[in-house]
Write a protein that holds these residues in place. Sequence first.
Motif, PDB file in Angstrom:
ATOM      1  N   LYS A   1      14.319  32.523  -8.369  1.00 20.70           N
ATOM      2  CA  LYS A   1      13.826  33.616  -7.425  1.00 20.70           C
ATOM      3  C   LYS A   1      15.296  34.450  -7.182  1.00 20.70           C
ATOM      4  O   LYS A   1      15.457  35.259  -6.431  1.00 20.70           O
ATOM      5  N   ALA A   2      16.326  33.859  -7.738  1.00 22.08           N
ATOM      6  CA  ALA A   2      17.543  34.408  -7.209  1.00 22.08           C
ATOM      7  C   ALA A   2      18.471  34.434  -8.553  1.00 22.08           C
ATOM      8  O   ALA A   2      18.362  33.826  -9.678  1.00 22.08           O
ATOM      9  N   THR A   3      19.366  35.442  -8.412  1.00 23.23           N
ATOM     10  CA  THR A   3      20.320  35.459  -9.706  1.00 23.23           C
ATOM     11  C   THR A   3      21.536  34.446  -9.702  1.00 23.23           C
ATOM     12  O   THR A   3      22.535  34.643  -9.035  1.00 23.23           O
ATOM     13  N   TRP A   4      21.148  33.120  -9.771  1.00 25.62           N
ATOM     14  CA  TRP A   4      21.966  32.175  -9.711  1.00 25.62           C
ATOM     15  C   TRP A   4      21.833  31.126 -10.795  1.00 25.62           C
ATOM     16  O   TRP A   4      20.805  30.817 -11.234  1.00 25.62           O
ATOM     17  N   VAL A   5      22.757  30.943 -11.551  1.00 24.92           N
ATOM     18  CA  VAL A   5      22.629  30.081 -12.653  1.00 24.92           C
ATOM     19  C   VAL A   5      23.010  28.706 -12.824  1.00 24.92           C
ATOM     20  O   VAL A   5      24.449  28.413 -12.822  1.00 24.92           O
ATOM     21  N   PRO A   6      22.407  27.868 -12.643  1.00 20.94           N
ATOM     22  CA  PRO A   6      22.780  26.325 -12.615  1.00 20.94           C
ATOM     23  C   PRO A   6      23.367  25.892 -13.617  1.00 20.94           C
ATOM     24  O   PRO A   6      22.806  26.390 -14.939  1.00 20.94           O
ATOM     25  N   GLY A   7      24.187  24.902 -13.788  1.00 22.17           N
ATOM     26  CA  GLY A   7      24.592  24.392 -15.134  1.00 22.17           C
ATOM     27  C   GLY A   7      23.618  23.767 -15.715  1.00 22.17           C
ATOM     28  O   GLY A   7      22.564  23.222 -15.524  1.00 22.17           O
ATOM     29  N   ASN A   8      23.550  23.749 -17.267  1.00 22.96           N
ATOM     30  CA  ASN A   8      22.531  22.970 -17.928  1.00 22.96           C
ATOM     31  C   ASN A   8      23.268  21.589 -18.102  1.00 22.96           C
ATOM     32  O   ASN A   8      24.224  21.556 -18.967  1.00 22.96           O
ATOM     33  N   ILE A   9      22.625  20.542 -17.505  1.00 27.94           N
ATOM     34  CA  ILE A   9      23.336  19.229 -17.684  1.00 27.94           C
ATOM     35  C   ILE A   9      23.302  18.832 -18.962  1.00 27.94           C
ATOM     36  O   ILE A   9      23.881  17.727 -19.188  1.00 27.94           O
TER      37      ILE A   9
END
Length: 203
Positions: A129-137
């Motif tokens: 829903k947001a332009t926010w990229v969590p790290g790929n663990i």
Amino acid sequence: MDSRRIAQMLLVVAASSLLGACSNFPSRQPPIWVFPDMKRQDKYKPQMHSDFFADGRTSRRPVAGTLSQEMYRADETLATGVAGDNTYVAKNPLPLTKETLLHGQVKFNTYCAPCHDRTGSGRGIVPSKATWVPGNIHDERIVGMVDGEIYHVISNGRRSMPGYRFQVSEKDRWAIVAYVRALQRSWRGSMADVPADSQAKVR
Ligand code: HEC
């Protein structure tokens, strides 16, 4: 003028002077408190003056060595994931049991999955829903981190990721670290990890 009229006039004068006390006339005198109603109390407020202490301040320094409850940590290393020599703790202090992993799974799915999704690849509901990229663990860099560094990221956040030390207890954070390790391991699983008698069932 009869005496009744004089009495009436006196009453008016007395009443108006009393009411005058309630008016908003500026005055340098402190107000007269008929019923103080605890408005004035024998207590100190911050930054007030006091003749009691030699330096005249009411705000006192805490006794040397005082520690607030929030600051107190029974075990600094366990609480921060950082050892005394300022390096990240290498190994999770929790016993790596099935209970620890199941507990970590519950907490990961609650606190991390909204952003990182349940596999940890980083495609949770929040980034959708947001332009926010969590790290790929599962990135090599994150797989290569020691346990204490992952614990530190969970506790304090990193760059655009917020910290979760206030929401998630120390023990739960370490359990999450254990589960993150399990996710990373499963991501790198191969057929050789499947017990021989179950391999035929894998499609
Ligand atoms: C609100 C969304 C959000 C939540 C919830 C969240 N993360 Fe993150 N996480 C991020 C974002 C965004 C990044 C990428 C940060 C960056 O590189 O700017 C990230 C990065 C990371 C990293 C990599 C840090 C690095 O050095 O690149 C790890 C490890 C991590 N998260 C673990 C977790 C764990 C475990 C939890 C659960 C306790 C969690 N995160 C909860 C958003 C979140």
